[in-house]
Design an enzyme around this catalytic site. Structure first.
Site, mmCIF file in Angstrom:
data_model
loop_
_atom_site.group_PDB
_atom_site.id
_atom_site.type_symbol
_atom_site.label_atom_id
_atom_site.label_comp_id
_atom_site.label_asym_id
_atom_site.label_seq_id
_atom_site.Cartn_x
_atom_site.Cartn_y
_atom_site.Cartn_z
ATOM 1 N N ARG A 1 0.835 -1.199 0.000
ATOM 2 C CA ARG A 1 0.000 0.000 0.000
ATOM 3 C C ARG A 1 0.875 1.256 0.000
ATOM 4 N NH1 ARG A 1 -3.598 -3.394 3.259
ATOM 5 N NH2 ARG A 1 -2.452 -2.872 5.165
ATOM 6 N N PHE B 1 -11.317 -4.771 -6.229
ATOM 7 C CA PHE B 1 -11.469 -5.559 -5.002
ATOM 8 C C PHE B 1 -10.933 -4.723 -3.831
ATOM 9 C CE2 PHE B 1 -10.348 -8.349 -8.566
ATOM 10 C CZ PHE B 1 -11.500 -9.126 -8.682
ATOM 11 N N ASP C 1 -15.707 -2.686 -5.469
ATOM 12 C CA ASP C 1 -15.863 -3.906 -4.692
ATOM 13 C C ASP C 1 -17.314 -4.362 -4.812
ATOM 14 O OD1 ASP C 1 -13.926 -5.254 -2.376
ATOM 15 O OD2 ASP C 1 -16.047 -5.742 -2.136
ATOM 16 N N SER C 2 -17.528 -5.661 -4.699
ATOM 17 C CA SER C 2 -18.891 -6.183 -4.794
ATOM 18 C C SER C 2 -19.638 -6.104 -3.467
ATOM 19 C CB SER C 2 -18.872 -7.640 -5.272
ATOM 20 O OG SER C 2 -18.160 -8.445 -4.346
ATOM 21 N N ASP D 1 -6.208 -6.949 -6.535
ATOM 22 C CA ASP D 1 -5.951 -7.706 -5.308
ATOM 23 C C ASP D 1 -7.192 -8.538 -4.984
ATOM 24 O OD1 ASP D 1 -4.768 -8.642 -2.986
ATOM 25 O OD2 ASP D 1 -5.328 -6.886 -1.801
ATOM 26 N N CYS E 1 -3.345 -14.301 -3.476
ATOM 27 C CA CYS E 1 -3.183 -14.770 -2.094
ATOM 28 C C CYS E 1 -3.564 -16.242 -1.996
ATOM 29 C CB CYS E 1 -4.031 -13.935 -1.136
ATOM 30 S SG CYS E 1 -5.806 -14.032 -1.434
#
Length: 396
Positions: free
Chosen positions: A211, A227, A249-250, A300, A340
């Site tokens: 970040r 995301f 984002d959802s 991400d 990830c």
């Protein structure tokens, strides 16, 4: 103490100090052992190999606590291991003074199944194995002694506990919730932490350095953060002087928290931030049709491959999203892309990104390899601990 005796030839991983023993490696159990009990591990010739936590319902049948066959696994053992993990962080200048910090990183700190994250004076623990679950009280006591924390919250609600035959366990183990919301200051940006309802232990501490890097790359740039969750990358981009930051984002609740995080930072230019609730894949296809382009794109996504058995399906998803990302970048733009997923190794991930750039018709090169922050170490004998991998790619 019961004895776990291995099949012939299956002691090799123990000689290499790998902390896991799979069910297919086990010959027999002599004596009685309940889930989480400590057992002596022996080679088929009865050579002692160490002591491990037994988990009869898991494919990982035992996790080594110690490779010293004479070392006792007791309260003192956990005091020593926890203190050593905390001391390792204190020895790294970049981690000193961090309000959000991973104190224990499971196998890589010699404590399989134990995660502990500190947010100010509050520590959140996650116990994902039968052995860790059995030693809960000792682990909590060791954390209090090593950190002086005033509050400990348990977030043992991950799916992997089911594989161990364990039920979810959440709640305050020490102290209680503060009247004011919990937050941390990370590289000049204040971020709220929801220890009870947030992802993982309340926040993604592993991306701290990445970040900060985005902030350094964002001056005067149009940034797209996909995301975005609660906006950690987005706020660092704003702090770094981004011209605009569009975050997608959802999850509606995640975006509510992202806006709240922005409000915690009145020094940031809120007018440069846009938030969009949408399916990221569809949103990127729509941007393509609209002709939108960005200088920097962050991808991400959540875990697409929890295990190697999901790798093929996950590879297609990673390729799809990165094709879209490459096509939406201005010439010379930067793609920060991550996985990830433990089932996707670094070599495979790089091949996926290379194929995505090729299919997008773009030339691209790796500028930097990205990984978790220093408080998320990877033990050299446990490559599985390197779950977060990323690439900073410049796209022509």
């Amino acid at each position: 103490m019961a004895q776990l005796i291995l099949m012939p030839g299956k002691e090799r991983s123990a000689f290499k100090r790998h902390p896991w023993l799979f069910a297919g490696s086990v010959g027999r159990l002599e004596g009685r052992a309940r889930p989480g009990d400590t057992v002596e591990v022996l080679a088929d010739n009865l050579r002692p190999l160490g002591r491990a936590a037994y988990s009869p319902k898991s494919q990982i049948r035992a996790r080594f606590w110690t490779f010293d066959a004479e070392e006792s696994v007791d309260d003192g053992f956990f005091k020593r291991r926890v203190a050593a993990a905390v001391a390792r962080r204190q020895a790294l200048p970049e981690l000193r003074g961090q309000e959000g910090l991973r104190l224990i990183h499971a196998e890589s700190d010699g404590l399989p199944g134990v995660i502990a994250d500190q947010y100010g004076d509050t520590v959140v623990i996650q116990l994902t194995s039968a052995g860790a679950d059995k030693w809960r009280k000792a682990i909590v006591a060791a954390l209090v002694q090593a950190t002086g924390c005033q509050r400990i919250y348990e977030r043992s609600d991950s799916d992997v506990r089911g594989l161990e035959g364990l039920e979810s366990a959440t709640g305050w183990l020490l102290g209680e919730a503060r009247d004011e919301p919990l937050s941390i200051l990370e590289n000049g940006v204040r971020l709220a932490v929801d220890v009870a309802g947030g992802h993982k232990t309340g926040f993604y501490l592993d991306q701290r350095d990445n970040r900060q890097l985005l902030g350094q790359l964002s001056a005067g740039k149009d940034v797209l953060n996909c995301f975005c969750y609660t906006g950690g990358f987005s706020l660092q981009a704003l702090a770094g002087g981004a011209n605009s930051v569009l975050s997608i984002d959802s999850s509606g609740p995640a975006l509510v928290q992202a806006r709240a995080n922005l409000a915690l930072n009145p020094q940031l230019p809120a007018e440069r931030a846009q938030w969009q609730e949408a399916d990221v894949f569809q949103a990127l296809r729509d941007f393509r049709k609209e002709g939108k382009l960005f200088d920097v794109i962050v991808l991400d996504p959540p875990k697409f491959a929890p295990s190697a058995s999901h790798a093929d399906r996950a590879a297609r998803a990673y390729k799809d999203i990165n094709i879209l990302g490459c096509r939406l970048l201005k010439p010379g733009g930067l793609l920060m892309t991550y996985s990830c997923s433990g089932g996707i190794g670094l070599e495979l991930f790089q091949k996926i990104i290379a194929a995505a750039a090729l299919d997008a018709g773009r030339e691209a090169r790796i500028v930097r390899r990205l990984a978790g922050s220093a408080d998320h170490p990877v033990a050299l004998n446990f490559s599985e601990g390197e779950y977060l991998k990323g690439l900073l790619v410049q796209v022509d």
